[in-house]
Design a protein around this motif. Sequence first.
Motif, PDB file in Angstrom:
ATOM      1  N   THR A 165      -0.142  -1.560 -22.251  1.00 10.97           N
ATOM      2  CA  THR A 165      -1.087  -0.969 -21.097  1.00 10.97           C
ATOM      3  C   THR A 165      -0.426  -1.230 -19.643  1.00 10.97           C
ATOM      4  OG1 THR A 165      -2.549  -3.043 -20.980  1.00 10.97           O
ATOM      5  CG2 THR A 165      -2.993  -1.100 -22.351  1.00 10.97           C
ATOM      6  N   VAL A 166       0.162  -2.613 -19.583  1.00 15.48           N
ATOM      7  CA  VAL A 166       0.870  -2.939 -18.506  1.00 15.48           C
ATOM      8  C   VAL A 166       1.859  -1.791 -17.980  1.00 15.48           C
ATOM      9  CG1 VAL A 166       2.023  -4.570 -17.162  1.00 15.48           C
ATOM     10  CG2 VAL A 166       0.132  -5.278 -18.521  1.00 15.48           C
ATOM     11  N   ASP A 167       1.853  -1.364 -16.769  1.00 15.70           N
ATOM     12  CA  ASP A 167       3.088  -0.510 -16.201  1.00 15.70           C
ATOM     13  C   ASP A 167       4.412  -1.119 -16.049  1.00 15.70           C
ATOM     14  OD1 ASP A 167       1.369   1.920 -16.407  1.00 15.70           O
ATOM     15  OD2 ASP A 167       0.679   1.455 -14.290  1.00 15.70           O
ATOM     16  N   ARG A 168       5.410  -0.628 -16.304  1.00 15.42           N
ATOM     17  CA  ARG A 168       6.558  -1.281 -15.821  1.00 15.42           C
ATOM     18  C   ARG A 168       6.943  -1.314 -14.419  1.00 15.42           C
ATOM     19  NH1 ARG A 168      12.067   1.268 -18.238  1.00 15.42           N
ATOM     20  NH2 ARG A 168      13.435  -0.892 -17.769  1.00 15.42           N
ATOM     21  N   VAL A 169       7.197  -2.506 -14.086  1.00 18.58           N
ATOM     22  CA  VAL A 169       7.491  -3.075 -12.654  1.00 18.58           C
ATOM     23  C   VAL A 169       8.835  -2.662 -12.223  1.00 18.58           C
ATOM     24  CG1 VAL A 169       7.590  -4.800 -11.058  1.00 18.58           C
ATOM     25  CG2 VAL A 169       5.905  -4.916 -13.074  1.00 18.58           C
ATOM     26  N   THR A 170       8.950  -1.997 -10.935  1.00 13.50           N
ATOM     27  CA  THR A 170      10.234  -1.511 -10.718  1.00 13.50           C
ATOM     28  C   THR A 170      10.478  -2.614  -9.486  1.00 13.50           C
ATOM     29  OG1 THR A 170       9.061  -0.221  -9.156  1.00 13.50           O
ATOM     30  CG2 THR A 170      10.184   0.859 -11.183  1.00 13.50           C
ATOM     31  N   HIS A 171      11.576  -3.058  -9.451  1.00 15.14           N
ATOM     32  CA  HIS A 171      12.226  -3.844  -8.401  1.00 15.14           C
ATOM     33  C   HIS A 171      13.067  -3.571  -7.536  1.00 15.14           C
ATOM     34  CE1 HIS A 171      10.344  -7.295 -10.859  1.00 15.14           C
ATOM     35  NE2 HIS A 171      11.048  -6.930 -11.861  1.00 15.14           N
ATOM     36  N   THR A 172      13.225  -2.211  -7.474  1.00 18.71           N
ATOM     37  CA  THR A 172      14.110  -1.477  -6.317  1.00 18.71           C
ATOM     38  C   THR A 172      13.321  -1.415  -5.150  1.00 18.71           C
ATOM     39  OG1 THR A 172      13.577   0.504  -7.186  1.00 18.71           O
ATOM     40  CG2 THR A 172      15.690  -0.488  -7.998  1.00 18.71           C
ATOM     41  N   THR A 173      13.932  -1.673  -3.852  1.00 18.10           N
ATOM     42  CA  THR A 173      13.421  -1.056  -2.686  1.00 18.10           C
ATOM     43  C   THR A 173      13.101   0.242  -2.588  1.00 18.10           C
ATOM     44  OG1 THR A 173      15.523  -1.537  -1.646  1.00 18.10           O
ATOM     45  CG2 THR A 173      13.959  -3.409  -1.581  1.00 18.10           C
ATOM     46  N   LYS A 174      12.406   0.603  -1.472  1.00 14.33           N
ATOM     47  CA  LYS A 174      12.436   1.926  -1.177  1.00 14.33           C
ATOM     48  C   LYS A 174      13.526   2.280   0.034  1.00 14.33           C
ATOM     49  CE  LYS A 174       7.360   3.001  -1.436  1.00 14.33           C
ATOM     50  NZ  LYS A 174       5.890   3.312  -0.799  1.00 14.33           N
ATOM     51  N   LEU A 175      14.001   3.183  -0.186  1.00  9.97           N
ATOM     52  CA  LEU A 175      14.771   3.965   0.814  1.00  9.97           C
ATOM     53  C   LEU A 175      13.970   4.445   2.116  1.00  9.97           C
ATOM     54  CD1 LEU A 175      17.793   4.554   1.597  1.00  9.97           C
ATOM     55  CD2 LEU A 175      17.549   6.802   0.286  1.00  9.97           C
ATOM     56  N   LYS A 176      14.322   3.648   3.144  1.00  6.98           N
ATOM     57  CA  LYS A 176      13.752   4.376   4.435  1.00  6.98           C
ATOM     58  C   LYS A 176      14.978   4.914   5.294  1.00  6.98           C
ATOM     59  CE  LYS A 176      10.160   0.701   4.410  1.00  6.98           C
ATOM     60  NZ  LYS A 176       9.805  -0.559   5.069  1.00  6.98           N
ATOM     61  N   THR A 177      14.517   6.278   5.510  1.00  4.25           N
ATOM     62  CA  THR A 177      15.572   6.882   6.444  1.00  4.25           C
ATOM     63  C   THR A 177      15.034   8.021   7.259  1.00  4.25           C
ATOM     64  OG1 THR A 177      17.628   7.988   6.341  1.00  4.25           O
ATOM     65  CG2 THR A 177      16.194   8.445   4.717  1.00  4.25           C
ATOM     66  N   ASN A 178      15.487   8.385   8.146  1.00  4.52           N
ATOM     67  CA  ASN A 178      15.290   9.496   9.001  1.00  4.52           C
ATOM     68  C   ASN A 178      16.281  10.698   8.581  1.00  4.52           C
ATOM     69  OD1 ASN A 178      13.358   8.156  10.225  1.00  4.52           O
ATOM     70  ND2 ASN A 178      14.272   8.181  12.159  1.00  4.52           N
ATOM     71  N   ILE A 179      15.458  11.973   8.310  1.00 11.77           N
ATOM     72  CA  ILE A 179      16.242  13.221   7.912  1.00 11.77           C
ATOM     73  C   ILE A 179      15.703  14.328   8.725  1.00 11.77           C
ATOM     74  CG2 ILE A 179      16.961  14.683   5.885  1.00 11.77           C
ATOM     75  CD1 ILE A 179      16.381  12.315   4.094  1.00 11.77           C
ATOM     76  N   PRO A 180      16.721  15.043   9.456  1.00  8.70           N
ATOM     77  CA  PRO A 180      16.272  16.163  10.035  1.00  8.70           C
ATOM     78  C   PRO A 180      15.525  17.332   9.278  1.00  8.70           C
ATOM     79  CG  PRO A 180      18.539  15.604  10.696  1.00  8.70           C
ATOM     80  CD  PRO A 180      17.990  14.863   9.355  1.00  8.70           C
ATOM     81  N   ALA A 181      14.455  17.988   9.532  1.00  8.41           N
ATOM     82  CA  ALA A 181      13.659  18.900   8.745  1.00  8.41           C
ATOM     83  C   ALA A 181      14.629  20.126   8.420  1.00  8.41           C
ATOM     84  CB  ALA A 181      12.527  19.335   9.442  1.00  8.41           C
TER      85      ALA A 181
END
Length: 196
Positions: free
Chosen positions: A14-30
């Motif tokens: 039942t325990v969800d798999r833990v992801t150890h990667t960091t979120k990618l934070k960036t600014n993208i033009p629309a």
Amino acid sequence: MSKAAGKLKSLKKTVDRVTHTTKLKTNIPAGMAAAGPPLGPMLGQRAINIAAFCKDFNTKTAEMKEGVPLPCRISMNSDRSYDLVIHHPPATFFLKQAAGIQRGTMTPGREVAGMITLKHLYEIAEIKIQDPPNALITMQQMCEMLIGIARTCGIKVVRHLDSTEYAQFLEERKVIVEDQRRELQEKREAKMLRTG
């Protein structure tokens, strides 16, 4: 098998798999996500399908004005899929748009690049408070934060603003900005002559 071991086995399922990667934070033009640098290499390092991401991002931001910088948070899943969260444009973008200027001041606190009213500030705060990172911030805290950001951009927050006086201020400001650009260009050229 004991009862405790049986419970542990069912608990592992039942325990969800833990992801150890960091979120990618960036600014993208629309509407302008492209496979080239800087976005392509960032996505490639995290094994995300670049073409599919660009197509997905551009369709999600199709109704927005093209070129508006959008802060994005991209989290990767183990099956090479991704979760894309698009926030509202940065506060500096909104403040500069409201003030009608292209760029802020080079020396904040000493010169005024533009002015906005408290009404403008409140409207920007209403938009920015909807972003997930600002979920626990009160409206007063958001307004105080925006006043601080405006101060660092050289934008003065006033109660009332006369449109004719402000138009005249912006015309005078254009001359000052051109002089500053000329000075910067001369400094760059002088530096190139010294090193060359």
